[in-house]
Scaffold this active site. Sequence first.
Site, PDB file in Angstrom:
ATOM      1  N   THR A   1      -0.593  -0.281  -4.703  1.00 30.99           N
ATOM      2  CA  THR A   1      -1.649   0.703  -4.886  1.00 30.99           C
ATOM      3  C   THR A   1      -1.065   1.976  -5.483  1.00 30.99           C
ATOM      4  O   THR A   1       0.030   2.413  -5.117  1.00 30.99           O
ATOM      5  CB  THR A   1      -2.364   1.036  -3.563  1.00 30.99           C
ATOM      6  OG1 THR A   1      -1.413   1.555  -2.626  1.00 30.99           O
ATOM      7  CG2 THR A   1      -3.039  -0.195  -2.986  1.00 30.99           C
TER       8      THR A   1
ATOM      9  N   ASP B   1       0.860  -1.190   0.000  1.00 33.35           N
ATOM     10  CA  ASP B   1       0.000   0.000   0.000  1.00 33.35           C
ATOM     11  C   ASP B   1       0.893   1.236   0.000  1.00 33.35           C
ATOM     12  O   ASP B   1       1.405   1.656   1.033  1.00 33.35           O
ATOM     13  CB  ASP B   1      -0.911  -0.014   1.226  1.00 33.35           C
ATOM     14  CG  ASP B   1      -2.033   0.995   1.123  1.00 33.35           C
ATOM     15  OD1 ASP B   1      -2.101   1.709   0.113  1.00 33.35           O
ATOM     16  OD2 ASP B   1      -2.848   1.067   2.058  1.00 33.35           O
ATOM     17  N   ALA B   2       1.117   1.785  -1.183  1.00 36.03           N
ATOM     18  CA  ALA B   2       2.025   2.919  -1.338  1.00 36.03           C
ATOM     19  C   ALA B   2       1.329   4.150  -1.909  1.00 36.03           C
ATOM     20  O   ALA B   2       1.789   5.271  -1.705  1.00 36.03           O
ATOM     21  CB  ALA B   2       3.195   2.530  -2.244  1.00 36.03           C
ATOM     22  N   LYS B   3       0.246   3.949  -2.674  1.00 36.99           N
ATOM     23  CA  LYS B   3      -0.534   5.039  -3.282  1.00 36.99           C
ATOM     24  C   LYS B   3       0.348   6.016  -4.047  1.00 36.99           C
ATOM     25  O   LYS B   3       0.189   7.226  -3.962  1.00 36.99           O
ATOM     26  CB  LYS B   3      -1.362   5.768  -2.222  1.00 36.99           C
ATOM     27  CG  LYS B   3      -2.362   4.865  -1.494  1.00 36.99           C
ATOM     28  CD  LYS B   3      -3.216   5.640  -0.502  1.00 36.99           C
ATOM     29  CE  LYS B   3      -4.239   4.746   0.165  1.00 36.99           C
ATOM     30  NZ  LYS B   3      -3.622   3.784   1.107  1.00 36.99           N
ATOM     31  N   ARG B   4       1.280   5.451  -4.821  1.00 37.51           N
ATOM     32  CA  ARG B   4       2.178   6.285  -5.614  1.00 37.51           C
ATOM     33  C   ARG B   4       1.418   6.941  -6.761  1.00 37.51           C
ATOM     34  O   ARG B   4       0.442   6.380  -7.274  1.00 37.51           O
ATOM     35  CB  ARG B   4       3.326   5.446  -6.175  1.00 37.51           C
ATOM     36  CG  ARG B   4       4.164   4.722  -5.133  1.00 37.51           C
ATOM     37  CD  ARG B   4       4.791   5.657  -4.131  1.00 37.51           C
ATOM     38  NE  ARG B   4       5.862   5.007  -3.370  1.00 37.51           N
ATOM     39  CZ  ARG B   4       6.374   5.495  -2.264  1.00 37.51           C
ATOM     40  NH1 ARG B   4       5.919   6.626  -1.766  1.00 37.51           N
ATOM     41  NH2 ARG B   4       7.359   4.858  -1.632  1.00 37.51           N
TER      42      ARG B   4
END
Length: 272
Positions: free
Chosen positions: A120, A93-96
Site C-alpha cells: 500500500t 500494509d506500509a502506506k509509503r
Amino acid sequence: MTFTRKLDQAWADSNSLLMVGLDPDPQRFPAELTDRPDAILQFCSAIVDATAPYVCGFKPQIAYFASRRAEDQLEALCAYIREHHPTLPIVLDAKRGDIGSTAENYAREAFERFDADAVTVSPYMGFDSIEPYLAWRDRGVIILCRTSNPGGSDLQFLTTDNGDPLYLRVAELVGTKWNTNGQCGLVVGATFPKELAAVRQRVGDSVPLLVPGIGAQGGDIPATVQAGGNAAGTGMMINSSRAILYASGGDDWREAAGRAAKATRDAINAVR
C-alpha cells in the site's frame, strides 16, 4: 505469476473475498505466548494457519512489527506464508509515500526484503512517488483513495478543478493513467459505501479494491459487497483484523480465529 493473476486465482480457489489483517499486539496475546521472544511470529503464523481456508490473502501491517523491533519476525512470517500457503497473496500494509530514490528503496523493502505480492502506498506526492513501485511489474501497488478513518474527509473531500472530490480524482488517475501495467489497486473504506460505489463506477471492474473497515470498525457487509463488487462478483479484498485475531483470549484462540474468519467469509458470500 503476477499479483493480479494470483489474486484472481485466490478468489476462485478460496471462494472468498476476505483478507485477514495481521496487526499483532502482544498485550492481547494468549498467556501461552508470554515472554516468548518470537511471540509475534508464533501468534501470526498460527492465525494464518487457522484462517487460510477462508481467505483470499493476508495483510501484515508493518508498523506493528517495526515498533517492536520485530522486522525479522515479519520476514519470517512472509516466508512462512509463501511456504505453507503459496497461493494466498501477501499485501504489505506500509502506506509509503515519498519520491525518487527513497521510493525505490521502499519498493525494494516491500518486494525484495519481505517479498510481498503487493504494497500500500500514498498518492499525496503524485505519480513520481508511485512510479518506482511499478518497475516490479509482477507486484501490486495499492493506492490510498477513500480511507475508512473519519479524518480522511479533511483532504479526500476537497473539490478539484473538474468538480470531483480529491478521492475520485485519485481513482480517475489510477484508472486512466497510472495503471499502465494493470498492477494497481485502490484502498477504499467499507465505512463509506456510497464513496465505495462511486470509486467502483469510476475505475470499472478490473481494478481491485482493498476494503478495510468491517468488523471492529463497524462497516456493513451487505452494503460493502453491493457497492464495491464487480460484474464477476469479486474485485475486493475485504479486510478484517482485530475481530478475527482476538476473537478469543483463551486457550481456544486459534479455533476462535478460524471460526470468526469462516463466519465473516460466509456473511460476505451470502450477499455476493
